[in-house]
Scaffold this active site. Structure first.
Site, PDB file in Angstrom:
ATOM      1  N   HIS A  98      -7.753  -5.924   1.174  1.00 56.54           N
ATOM      2  CA  HIS A  98      -6.598  -5.235   1.151  1.00 56.54           C
ATOM      3  C   HIS A  98      -5.402  -5.655   2.392  1.00 56.54           C
ATOM      4  O   HIS A  98      -4.128  -5.552   2.254  1.00 56.54           O
ATOM      5  CB  HIS A  98      -6.735  -3.797   1.029  1.00 56.54           C
ATOM      6  N   ASP A  99      -6.150  -5.616   3.469  1.00 57.93           N
ATOM      7  CA  ASP A  99      -5.272  -5.886   4.670  1.00 57.93           C
ATOM      8  C   ASP A  99      -4.808  -7.409   4.739  1.00 57.93           C
ATOM      9  O   ASP A  99      -3.891  -7.634   5.523  1.00 57.93           O
ATOM     10  CB  ASP A  99      -6.216  -5.842   6.090  1.00 57.93           C
ATOM     11  N   ARG A 121     -11.971   6.098   9.533  1.00 55.02           N
ATOM     12  CA  ARG A 121     -11.409   4.929   9.783  1.00 55.02           C
ATOM     13  C   ARG A 121     -12.323   3.726   9.506  1.00 55.02           C
ATOM     14  O   ARG A 121     -12.085   2.720   8.806  1.00 55.02           O
ATOM     15  CB  ARG A 121     -10.886   5.040  11.041  1.00 55.02           C
ATOM     16  N   SER A 126       0.753  -1.173   0.065  1.00 52.61           N
ATOM     17  CA  SER A 126       0.118   0.067  -0.112  1.00 52.61           C
ATOM     18  C   SER A 126       0.983   1.238  -0.048  1.00 52.61           C
ATOM     19  O   SER A 126       1.648   1.384  -0.744  1.00 52.61           O
ATOM     20  CB  SER A 126      -0.779   0.019   1.333  1.00 52.61           C
ATOM     21  N   ASP A 142      -8.635  -7.917  -2.927  1.00 55.67           N
ATOM     22  CA  ASP A 142      -8.582  -6.092  -2.777  1.00 55.67           C
ATOM     23  C   ASP A 142      -9.305  -5.503  -3.536  1.00 55.67           C
ATOM     24  O   ASP A 142      -9.109  -5.292  -4.574  1.00 55.67           O
ATOM     25  CB  ASP A 142      -7.026  -6.013  -2.943  1.00 55.67           C
TER      26      ASP A 142
HETATM   27  C1  LIG Z   1       2.014   2.423  17.290  1.00 56.25           C
HETATM   28  C2  LIG Z   1       0.683   1.440  16.624  1.00 56.25           C
HETATM   29  O1  LIG Z   1       0.124   0.602  17.326  1.00 56.25           O
HETATM   30  S1  LIG Z   1       1.004   1.622  15.052  1.00 56.25           S
HETATM   31  C3  LIG Z   1       1.517  -0.037  14.323  1.00 56.25           C
HETATM   32  C4  LIG Z   1       0.537  -1.335  14.370  1.00 56.25           C
HETATM   33  N1  LIG Z   1      -0.315  -0.878  13.255  1.00 56.25           N
HETATM   34  C5  LIG Z   1      -0.497  -0.939  11.926  1.00 56.25           C
HETATM   35  O2  LIG Z   1       0.601  -1.198  11.547  1.00 56.25           O
HETATM   36  C6  LIG Z   1      -1.509  -0.643  10.972  1.00 56.25           C
HETATM   37  C7  LIG Z   1      -1.880  -1.991  10.552  1.00 56.25           C
HETATM   38  N2  LIG Z   1      -2.581  -2.800  11.497  1.00 56.25           N
HETATM   39  C8  LIG Z   1      -4.025  -2.860  11.330  1.00 56.25           C
HETATM   40  O3  LIG Z   1      -4.501  -2.353  10.161  1.00 56.25           O
HETATM   41  C9  LIG Z   1      -4.538  -4.040  11.870  1.00 56.25           C
HETATM   42  O4  LIG Z   1      -4.156  -3.951  13.296  1.00 56.25           O
HETATM   43  C10 LIG Z   1      -4.610  -5.322  11.415  1.00 56.25           C
HETATM   44  C11 LIG Z   1      -5.097  -5.269   9.839  1.00 56.25           C
HETATM   45  C12 LIG Z   1      -3.168  -5.892  11.474  1.00 56.25           C
HETATM   46  C13 LIG Z   1      -5.470  -6.500  12.327  1.00 56.25           C
HETATM   47  O5  LIG Z   1      -6.687  -5.627  12.401  1.00 56.25           O
HETATM   48  P1  LIG Z   1      -7.590  -5.959  13.800  1.00 56.25           P
HETATM   49  O6  LIG Z   1      -8.210  -4.782  14.054  1.00 56.25           O
HETATM   50  O7  LIG Z   1      -6.580  -6.322  14.879  1.00 56.25           O
HETATM   51  O8  LIG Z   1      -8.461  -7.266  13.384  1.00 56.25           O
HETATM   52  P2  LIG Z   1      -9.908  -7.334  13.304  1.00 56.25           P
HETATM   53  O9  LIG Z   1     -10.436  -6.675  12.259  1.00 56.25           O
HETATM   54  O10 LIG Z   1     -10.091  -8.822  13.506  1.00 56.25           O
HETATM   55  O11 LIG Z   1     -10.611  -6.545  14.649  1.00 56.25           O
HETATM   56  C14 LIG Z   1     -10.369  -7.071  15.816  1.00 56.25           C
HETATM   57  C15 LIG Z   1     -10.784  -6.151  16.822  1.00 56.25           C
HETATM   58  O12 LIG Z   1     -12.418  -5.878  16.843  1.00 56.25           O
HETATM   59  C16 LIG Z   1     -12.956  -6.257  17.689  1.00 56.25           C
HETATM   60  N3  LIG Z   1     -14.376  -6.509  17.503  1.00 56.25           N
HETATM   61  C17 LIG Z   1     -14.637  -7.693  16.443  1.00 56.25           C
HETATM   62  N4  LIG Z   1     -15.979  -7.543  16.319  1.00 56.25           N
HETATM   63  C18 LIG Z   1     -16.437  -6.687  17.020  1.00 56.25           C
HETATM   64  C19 LIG Z   1     -17.758  -6.064  17.112  1.00 56.25           C
HETATM   65  N5  LIG Z   1     -18.779  -6.676  16.743  1.00 56.25           N
HETATM   66  N6  LIG Z   1     -17.967  -4.879  17.971  1.00 56.25           N
HETATM   67  C20 LIG Z   1     -16.954  -4.350  18.402  1.00 56.25           C
HETATM   68  N7  LIG Z   1     -15.845  -4.745  18.349  1.00 56.25           N
HETATM   69  C21 LIG Z   1     -15.414  -5.923  17.561  1.00 56.25           C
HETATM   70  C22 LIG Z   1     -12.293  -7.421  18.461  1.00 56.25           C
HETATM   71  O13 LIG Z   1     -12.788  -7.455  19.908  1.00 56.25           O
HETATM   72  C23 LIG Z   1     -10.898  -6.718  18.304  1.00 56.25           C
HETATM   73  O14 LIG Z   1     -10.544  -5.702  19.331  1.00 56.25           O
HETATM   74  P3  LIG Z   1      -9.133  -5.485  19.857  1.00 56.25           P
HETATM   75  O15 LIG Z   1      -8.219  -4.965  18.558  1.00 56.25           O
HETATM   76  O16 LIG Z   1      -9.038  -4.532  20.864  1.00 56.25           O
HETATM   77  O17 LIG Z   1      -8.319  -6.897  20.273  1.00 56.25           O
HETATM   78  N1  LIG Z   2      -4.423  -1.459   7.692  1.00 53.42           N
HETATM   79  C1  LIG Z   2      -3.664  -0.744   6.931  1.00 53.42           C
HETATM   80  C2  LIG Z   2      -4.050  -0.387   5.612  1.00 53.42           C
HETATM   81  C3  LIG Z   2      -3.419   0.807   4.849  1.00 53.42           C
HETATM   82  O1  LIG Z   2      -2.951   0.078   3.797  1.00 53.42           O
HETATM   83  C4  LIG Z   2      -3.404   0.640   7.815  1.00 53.42           C
HETATM   84  O2  LIG Z   2      -3.861   0.979   8.521  1.00 53.42           O
HETATM   85  O3  LIG Z   2      -2.033   1.008   7.588  1.00 53.42           O
END
Ligand SMILES: CC(=O)SCCNC(=O)CCNC(=O)[C@H](O)C(C)(C)COP(=O)(O)OP(=O)(O)OC[C@H]1O[C@@H](n2cnc3c(N)ncnc32)[C@H](O)[C@@H]1OP(=O)(O)O
Ligand SMILES: N[C@@H](CCO)C(=O)O
Length: 363
Positions: A337-338, A213, A140, A308
């Site tokens: 995409h993710d 978001r 991305s 994607d």
């Molecule tokens: C300093 C930093 O933190 S930045 C570095 C880290 N971040 C990045 O690099 C950005 C990229 N990362 C991301 O975009 C995401 O973290 C990903 C794609 C890797 C994974 O996404 P996640 O949000 O963990 O996964 P998912 O879509 O399964 O969602 C899970 C969360 O939704 C919550 N959830 C699931 N269903 C529901 C619902 N019906 N209602 C409310 N919450 C819900 C879960 O409890 C879980 O919560 P948590 O994140 O507090 O554990």
């Molecule tokens: N989930 C990713 C997607 C953007 O490409 C992010 O938050 O950075």
């Protein structure tokens, strides 16, 4: 002599004045970055990892399937570098940075381009003494920067980047991606606390960023995955009329609040604008994408993601077709995409043969 930094330790460096492509001068740019492993005697074993929109420099944390001991990008063999991008909010200069008078830049932070971000990465590589980049990899926004690094990085002589792995992106942001970005920025601008970007620091526009978001999360996953995870499941309990009615609504509100709690709305605006500038064919030379990419000497693997909807895999395939030493592979995943942040084994299986064929794994 000071001790070498611990692996993956967050560091920052002031790299002095930086003039953007648009000609705006930032007087003193700071870059936050992490490194793992050591630079070899020839300074030719760097692996540069570029993060996506809301990521940070901790590549080993958000890309554990790719970066780490025994992984494809292995600090035992490579000098791994990941820097927070220009305009972001995890330590590198951006809208949330304080200026010399102690005021947030806010909307005074200039628009930057993917090319600006890549030029700053190149500056950091110079600072670290990197002569050759064995691999530049990103997905991305990160992939856009890795590609631009290979295209614009002439500071250490041509072709410093030997190999590229580019995931979930094309040669340019088209109307579809720009439109999706703008819809998200409209949500941020509609927040009553936005005030043209100079919102009060103690009262950021959380509602706008959360809505942005939530919109983005619908483009980062697939319809198939949403159907499987949430279907038409109701959200319960429901006390107020404004409470979510469906589980998917609750999920998107949760995801919105989660990002609003960790990210800067001004940075979100500037980074999505930067992604909208992505177009390898634009710039001073005004060449088309085919001409620009035709000059690329790096071996490149372009990975499209089957589900994607934000960057349809056909766009990634078209990018691969324009790179002289380009190959295409498709990550078959329902994660949308993710998938690059989730489907690590499948990604490894596609990238490993490319890195083996091009001598990276033997290096
Ligand atoms: C300093 C930093 O933190 S930045 C570095 C880290 N971040 C990045 O690099 C950005 C990229 N990362 C991301 O975009 C995401 O973290 C990903 C794609 C890797 C994974 O996404 P996640 O949000 O963990 O996964 P998912 O879509 O399964 O969602 C899970 C969360 O939704 C919550 N959830 C699931 N269903 C529901 C619902 N019906 N209602 C409310 N919450 C819900 C879960 O409890 C879980 O919560 P948590 O994140 O507090 O554990
Ligand atoms: N989930 C990713 C997607 C953007 O490409 C992010 O938050 O950075």
């Amino acid at each position: 002599m000071s001790a070498p930094p611990a692996a993956g330790e967050l560091r920052s460096v002031r790299l002095g004045p930086f003039t953007t492509e648009a000609g705006v001068r930032l007087p003193d740019v700071t870059v936050a970055f992490r490194t793992w492993g050591a630079l070899d005697a020839a300074a030719s074993n760097a692996a540069v990892v570029c993060h996506a929109l809301t990521g940070d420099s901790d590549a080993a944390a958000w890309w554990p399937g790719l970066v780490g001991s025994g992984r494809l990008v292995d600090p035992e063999r490579q000098f791994v570098v990941c820097a927070n991008a220009l305009g972001s909010c995890y330590g590198t200069t951006g809208p949330g940075t304080l200026d010399a008078d102690g005021r947030r830049f806010g909307s005074r932070f200039p628009s930057v381009t993917i090319r600006d971000q890549a030029r700053l990465h190149a500056r950091l590589l110079n600072h670290l003494g990197v002569r050759e980049v064995a691999l530049a990899v990103g997905a991305s926004m990160g992939g856009m920067q890795a590609l631009e690094l290979a295209l614009v990085d002439r500071e250490a002589g041509p072709d410093r980047v030997r190999r590229l792995v580019l995931v979930g992106m094309g040669a340019q942001h088209g109307a579809w991606q720009i439109g999706i970005s703008e819809a998200q920025r409209m949500a941020i601008r509609a927040d009553p606390r936005w005030q043209g970007g100079d919102f009060p620091a103690d009262s950021p526009p959380e509602a706008g960023l959360a809505a942005a978001r939530a919109m983005a999360m619908t483009t980062y996953r697939s319809a198939e995955l949403y159907a499987e995870r949430f279907g038409r499941t109701p959200h319960e309990p429901r006390f107020e009329p404004t409470d979510p009615r469906f589980a998917v609504e609750s999920y998107l509100r949760y995801q919105g609040a989660k990002l609003a709690g960790r990210f800067d709305a001004g940075a979100y605006v500037r980074l999505t604008e930067a992604m909208d500038t992505h177009d390898v064919g634009r710039g001073g030379q005004r060449v088309d994408a085919a001409t620009a990419l035709g000059r690329l000497r790096a071996d490149a693997l372009c990975v499209g993601i089957s589900s994607d909807v934000l960057y349809p895999p056909a766009e990634t395939r078209a990018l691969a077709d324009l790179v002289p030493a380009g190959r295409y592979a498709e990550l078959d995943s329902p994660f949308g995409h993710d998938a690059f942040l989730v489907d690590f084994d499948a990604l490894d299986a596609l990238v490993r043969p490319f890195l083996a064929d091009t001598g990276f794994l033997a290096a």
